[in-house]
Write a protein that holds these residues in place. Structure first.
Motif, PDB file in Angstrom:
ATOM      1  N   VAL A 162       0.851  -1.192   0.000  1.00 55.83           N
ATOM      2  CA  VAL A 162       0.000   0.000   0.000  1.00 55.83           C
ATOM      3  C   VAL A 162       0.887   1.243   0.000  1.00 55.83           C
ATOM      4  N   VAL A 163       0.352   2.295  -0.626  1.00 58.21           N
ATOM      5  CA  VAL A 163       0.994   3.608  -0.607  1.00 58.21           C
ATOM      6  C   VAL A 163       0.050   4.538   0.130  1.00 58.21           C
ATOM      7  N   THR A 164       0.556   5.219   1.157  1.00 56.94           N
ATOM      8  CA  THR A 164      -0.299   6.085   1.964  1.00 56.94           C
ATOM      9  C   THR A 164       0.480   7.312   2.405  1.00 56.94           C
ATOM     10  N   ALA A 165      -0.203   8.251   3.046  1.00 57.41           N
ATOM     11  CA  ALA A 165       0.424   9.500   3.477  1.00 57.41           C
ATOM     12  C   ALA A 165       1.405   9.253   4.614  1.00 57.41           C
ATOM     13  N   PRO A 166       2.437  10.080   4.733  1.00 49.03           N
ATOM     14  CA  PRO A 166       3.350   9.972   5.879  1.00 49.03           C
ATOM     15  C   PRO A 166       2.592  10.182   7.193  1.00 49.03           C
ATOM     16  N   ASP A 167       3.093   9.606   8.272  1.00 46.91           N
ATOM     17  CA  ASP A 167       2.496   9.809   9.588  1.00 46.91           C
ATOM     18  C   ASP A 167       2.487  11.304   9.912  1.00 46.91           C
ATOM     19  N   LYS A 168       1.392  11.743  10.580  1.00 49.04           N
ATOM     20  CA  LYS A 168       1.254  13.168  10.898  1.00 49.04           C
ATOM     21  C   LYS A 168       1.093  13.373  12.405  1.00 49.04           C
ATOM     22  N   PRO A 169       1.612  14.502  12.945  1.00 48.31           N
ATOM     23  CA  PRO A 169       1.427  14.803  14.364  1.00 48.31           C
ATOM     24  C   PRO A 169      -0.054  14.987  14.675  1.00 48.31           C
ATOM     25  N   ALA A 170      -0.497  14.431  15.803  1.00 48.10           N
ATOM     26  CA  ALA A 170      -1.911  14.540  16.182  1.00 48.10           C
ATOM     27  C   ALA A 170      -2.040  14.502  17.697  1.00 48.10           C
ATOM     28  N   GLY A 171      -3.130  15.090  18.204  1.00 47.29           N
ATOM     29  CA  GLY A 171      -3.396  15.081  19.638  1.00 47.29           C
ATOM     30  C   GLY A 171      -2.581  16.120  20.383  1.00 47.29           C
ATOM     31  N   ARG A 172      -2.795  16.180  21.674  1.00 49.25           N
ATOM     32  CA  ARG A 172      -2.124  17.189  22.504  1.00 49.25           C
ATOM     33  C   ARG A 172      -0.615  17.011  22.528  1.00 49.25           C
ATOM     34  N   GLY A 173      -0.174  15.769  22.509  1.00 53.58           N
ATOM     35  CA  GLY A 173       1.257  15.518  22.530  1.00 53.58           C
ATOM     36  C   GLY A 173       1.913  15.580  21.175  1.00 53.58           C
ATOM     37  N   LEU A 174       1.103  15.792  20.136  1.00 56.31           N
ATOM     38  CA  LEU A 174       1.579  15.852  18.745  1.00 56.31           C
ATOM     39  C   LEU A 174       2.421  14.625  18.379  1.00 56.31           C
ATOM     40  N   LYS A 175       1.984  13.475  18.880  1.00 59.34           N
ATOM     41  CA  LYS A 175       2.660  12.231  18.498  1.00 59.34           C
ATOM     42  C   LYS A 175       2.311  11.887  17.057  1.00 59.34           C
ATOM     43  N   LEU A 176       3.255  11.266  16.374  1.00 55.69           N
ATOM     44  CA  LEU A 176       3.012  10.897  14.980  1.00 55.69           C
ATOM     45  C   LEU A 176       1.931   9.820  14.906  1.00 55.69           C
ATOM     46  N   LYS A 177       0.929  10.090  14.089  1.00 55.54           N
ATOM     47  CA  LYS A 177      -0.195   9.153  13.951  1.00 55.54           C
ATOM     48  C   LYS A 177      -0.235   8.605  12.531  1.00 55.54           C
ATOM     49  N   PRO A 178      -0.273   7.280  12.388  1.00 55.99           N
ATOM     50  CA  PRO A 178      -0.360   6.705  11.041  1.00 55.99           C
ATOM     51  C   PRO A 178      -1.770   6.857  10.477  1.00 55.99           C
ATOM     52  N   SER A 179      -1.879   6.793   9.159  1.00 54.19           N
ATOM     53  CA  SER A 179      -3.192   6.820   8.523  1.00 54.19           C
ATOM     54  C   SER A 179      -3.937   5.530   8.807  1.00 54.19           C
ATOM     55  N   GLU A 180      -5.250   5.548   8.607  1.00 54.42           N
ATOM     56  CA  GLU A 180      -6.059   4.349   8.805  1.00 54.42           C
ATOM     57  C   GLU A 180      -5.637   3.232   7.855  1.00 54.42           C
ATOM     58  N   VAL A 181      -5.252   3.613   6.641  1.00 55.32           N
ATOM     59  CA  VAL A 181      -4.795   2.610   5.665  1.00 55.32           C
ATOM     60  C   VAL A 181      -3.496   1.954   6.139  1.00 55.32           C
ATOM     61  N   LYS A 182      -2.584   2.747   6.682  1.00 51.48           N
ATOM     62  CA  LYS A 182      -1.330   2.170   7.191  1.00 51.48           C
ATOM     63  C   LYS A 182      -1.618   1.218   8.350  1.00 51.48           C
ATOM     64  N   GLU A 183      -2.501   1.623   9.258  1.00 53.84           N
ATOM     65  CA  GLU A 183      -2.824   0.764  10.405  1.00 53.84           C
ATOM     66  C   GLU A 183      -3.356  -0.584   9.940  1.00 53.84           C
TER      67      GLU A 183
END
Length: 317
Positions: free
Chosen positions: A29-50
């Motif tokens: 699969v090809v998907t977007a790079p992980d992006k910072p999310a939430g209060r801690g701005l931790k990197l979050k993978p896309s649903e497709v990556k998960e």
């Protein structure tokens, strides 16, 4: 067939799952790079990556789709076909790479509602039907030759969230059917020339300014906007507190009621325990689900239990 899947959000996961459960083989699969999310701005993978990680499927996350290393990595899989759902615009070097080309699963009846938010705009515009279309990619966004389509009726009270769930499953089934037909050599495509370009209905990305309610509009138009922006990002209006400050008021669910008396558009009428009415020029929007700025989203009865009308203006704007 050997497939490479390109997609990012939850909507794409339905199709990826259906292909994985079919006779076809997802190589990567090809998907977007992980992006910072939430209060801690931790990197979050896309649903497709998960989904891919959970199912042992290799994941590619290029920053740039023309990156030579990414192109070579993609080419090394020697896939028969690429399938795209809710992803970025692909460069020609990518979508022309596989033997059978690249097709997209789009949540509208093309050529109408080309763009990033086809489900939202169909509901906002009060459409009675929409659908899902598969088409081969070309140089312009959402303009390629149509492979197949499924028409779907939109319920008179259906929200974007509810329609999204239905179209996700219908699109997944259509994608597998399209793969089967491409493999069998039975595909007969058609050009997107049914409607003159000037008469097409677009589906651009939803911006903040698109979410504001104009209470001078007819009740049905406002109601459709509320449905079309629920659950995200929410139709928005302002209410002024006693300090003279405007606070956001997001409306996620409502009903239309006939006018019982004439008031200015935007006027509020509250009847405890569960009636929160906002007047329009030709009807009343009876709010059912709402969120005040800084507060939790609530059913109207729960909202009114903690709402103090004396601290706010008697109209929204």
């Amino acid at each position: 067939m050997n497939v490479i899947f390109l997609g990012t959000p939850e909507f794409a996961v339905g199709t990826l799952d259906a292909i994985c459960k079919s006779k076809h083989n997802v190589l990567a699969v090809v998907t977007a790079p992980d992006k910072p999310a939430g209060r801690g701005l931790k990197l979050k993978p896309s649903e497709v990556k998960e989904y891919a990680v959970d199912h042992g499927i290799p994941v590619l996350q290029p920053e740039k789709l023309k990156n030579e290393e990414f192109i070579e990595q993609l080419r090394s899989y020697n896939a028969d076909i690429f399938v795209v759902v809710a992803f970025r615009m692909l460069p020609e070097v990518v979508y022309t790479m596989p033997k059978y080309g690249t097709f997209n699963v789009h949540a509208s009846l093309l050529p109408n509602y080309r763009g990033a938010a086809p489900i939202q705009w169909a509901v906002i515009n009060g459409e009675e039907k929409t659908g899902v279309t598969t088409f081969f990619l070309d140089k312009q966004i959402d303009t390629g030759d149509i492979i197949d389509a499924v028409e779907v009726e939109i319920g008179p009270r259906e929200t974007t969230g509810e329609l999204y769930d239905r179209l996700m499953h219908i699109g997944a089934e259509l994608a597998v059917k399209t793969l089967d037909n491409v493999e069998a050599g039975t595909v007969v495509t058609r050009k997107q020339t049914d409607i003159p370009v000037e008469n097409l209905k677009p589906a651009p990305k939803i911006f903040k300014e698109d979410t504001f309610i104009d209470w001078e509009q007819p009740a049905q138009v406002i109601f459709n906007k509320i449905r079309g922006l629920s659950p995200y990002p929410g139709a928005c209006t302002f209410i002024t507190n006693k300090k003279g400050q405007d606070e956001f008021l997001k409306i996620y669910d409502a009903e239309i009621k006939p006018l019982t008396n004439k008031k200015q558009p935007g006027a509020i009428e509250i009847e405890l325990p569960n009636c929160f009415h906002i007047f329009t020029k030709d009807g009343i929007i009876s709010v059912q689900n709402v969120q005040l700025q800084g507060k939790t989203r609530l059913k109207v009865s729960d909202f009114l239990r903690g709402f103090h009308p004396e601290n706010y203006s008697d109209a929204v704007h």
